[in-house]
Design a protein around this motif. Structure first.
Motif, PDB file in Angstrom:
ATOM      1  N   UNK A  30       0.844  -1.199   0.000  1.00 30.78           N
ATOM      2  CA  UNK A  30       0.000   0.000   0.000  1.00 30.78           C
ATOM      3  C   UNK A  30       0.877   1.245   0.000  1.00 30.78           C
ATOM      4  N   UNK A  31       0.483   2.236  -0.755  1.00 28.98           N
ATOM      5  CA  UNK A  31       1.224   3.484  -0.815  1.00 28.98           C
ATOM      6  C   UNK A  31       0.437   4.618  -0.183  1.00 28.98           C
ATOM      7  N   UNK A  32       0.969   5.797  -0.276  1.00 27.50           N
ATOM      8  CA  UNK A  32       0.292   6.976   0.250  1.00 27.50           C
ATOM      9  C   UNK A  32      -0.960   7.257  -0.584  1.00 27.50           C
ATOM     10  N   UNK A  33      -1.962   7.825   0.053  1.00 29.05           N
ATOM     11  CA  UNK A  33      -3.206   8.213  -0.616  1.00 29.05           C
ATOM     12  C   UNK A  33      -3.886   7.041  -1.316  1.00 29.05           C
ATOM     13  N   UNK A  34      -3.864   5.876  -0.692  1.00 28.43           N
ATOM     14  CA  UNK A  34      -4.523   4.658  -1.206  1.00 28.43           C
ATOM     15  C   UNK A  34      -3.977   4.184  -2.551  1.00 28.43           C
ATOM     16  N   UNK A  35      -2.745   4.495  -2.850  1.00 27.12           N
ATOM     17  CA  UNK A  35      -2.118   3.978  -4.065  1.00 27.12           C
ATOM     18  C   UNK A  35      -1.633   2.553  -3.838  1.00 27.12           C
ATOM     19  N   UNK A  36      -1.428   1.846  -4.923  1.00 24.56           N
ATOM     20  CA  UNK A  36      -0.884   0.494  -4.897  1.00 24.56           C
ATOM     21  C   UNK A  36       0.503   0.581  -5.515  1.00 24.56           C
ATOM     22  N   UNK A  37       1.523   0.118  -4.788  1.00 23.44           N
ATOM     23  CA  UNK A  37       2.894   0.187  -5.280  1.00 23.44           C
ATOM     24  C   UNK A  37       3.390  -1.210  -5.631  1.00 23.44           C
ATOM     25  N   UNK A  38       4.064  -1.306  -6.769  1.00 25.05           N
ATOM     26  CA  UNK A  38       4.718  -2.543  -7.188  1.00 25.05           C
ATOM     27  C   UNK A  38       6.207  -2.325  -6.977  1.00 25.05           C
ATOM     28  N   UNK A  39       6.835  -3.175  -6.159  1.00 26.30           N
ATOM     29  CA  UNK A  39       8.244  -3.021  -5.814  1.00 26.30           C
ATOM     30  C   UNK A  39       9.013  -4.289  -6.147  1.00 26.30           C
ATOM     31  N   UNK A  40      10.322  -4.110  -6.398  1.00 25.25           N
ATOM     32  CA  UNK A  40      11.208  -5.232  -6.703  1.00 25.25           C
ATOM     33  C   UNK A  40      12.429  -5.187  -5.793  1.00 25.25           C
ATOM     34  N   UNK A  41      12.944  -6.352  -5.456  1.00 23.87           N
ATOM     35  CA  UNK A  41      14.147  -6.474  -4.621  1.00 23.87           C
ATOM     36  C   UNK A  41      15.201  -7.367  -5.264  1.00 23.87           C
ATOM     37  N   UNK A  42      15.052  -7.700  -6.516  1.00 23.36           N
ATOM     38  CA  UNK A  42      15.952  -8.673  -7.131  1.00 23.36           C
ATOM     39  C   UNK A  42      16.627  -8.070  -8.349  1.00 23.36           C
ATOM     40  N   UNK A  55      -3.410   3.842  -9.085  1.00 22.36           N
ATOM     41  CA  UNK A  55      -4.576   4.298  -8.341  1.00 22.36           C
ATOM     42  C   UNK A  55      -5.588   3.187  -8.098  1.00 22.36           C
ATOM     43  N   UNK A  56      -5.572   2.156  -8.940  1.00 25.20           N
ATOM     44  CA  UNK A  56      -6.544   1.077  -8.768  1.00 25.20           C
ATOM     45  C   UNK A  56      -5.915  -0.265  -9.132  1.00 25.20           C
ATOM     46  N   UNK A  57      -6.596  -1.320  -8.727  1.00 22.56           N
ATOM     47  CA  UNK A  57      -6.076  -2.673  -8.942  1.00 22.56           C
ATOM     48  C   UNK A  57      -6.060  -3.058 -10.408  1.00 22.56           C
ATOM     49  N   UNK A  58      -7.015  -2.549 -11.175  1.00 13.81           N
ATOM     50  CA  UNK A  58      -7.069  -2.894 -12.596  1.00 13.81           C
ATOM     51  C   UNK A  58      -5.846  -2.360 -13.337  1.00 13.81           C
ATOM     52  N   UNK A  59      -5.408  -1.149 -12.997  1.00 15.67           N
ATOM     53  CA  UNK A  59      -4.212  -0.582 -13.627  1.00 15.67           C
ATOM     54  C   UNK A  59      -2.965  -1.401 -13.272  1.00 15.67           C
ATOM     55  N   UNK A  60      -2.894  -1.843 -12.020  1.00 17.63           N
ATOM     56  CA  UNK A  60      -1.770  -2.690 -11.612  1.00 17.63           C
ATOM     57  C   UNK A  60      -1.784  -4.007 -12.378  1.00 17.63           C
TER      58      UNK A  60
END
Length: 88
Positions: A30-42, A55-60
């Motif tokens: 979860x990000x600020x202002x109800x955003x959805x963040x995709x992160x990588x560690x590899x 902003x929404x799950x469909x965009x992700x």
């Protein structure tokens, strides 16, 4: 009555996004202002790199589908290139 998988229901979209992220070794946070963040560690990204903020799950879901499609096309191009090199 059993519920069938409906790709337009928000619950199914969230499940699909989380499973694709797991398959691609990304994290959904979860990000600020109800955003959805995709992160990588590899590799090749590095440590805790944000790849997208949505902003929404469909965009992700659309982003991860595009990423997966691009990954498959690169793999297919590499196989084709290798096959051409092996021909006499």
């Amino acid at each position: 009555m059993s519920e069938q998988h409906n790709p337009w229901l928000i619950d199914n979209i969230i499940i699909n996004v989380k499973s694709m992220a797991k398959e691609l070794r990304f994290r959904i946070e979860p990000g600020a202002y109800n955003n959805i963040e995709v992160r990588a560690d590899h590799e090749p990204y590095g440590k805790d790199i944000m790849l997208g903020r949505f902003d929404d799950w469909r965009s992700a879901e659309i982003y991860l589908n595009g990423y997966l499609q691009g990954k498959l096309e690169i793999k297919a191009a590499a196989i084709t290139r290798r096959a051409k090199k092996e021909k006499p």
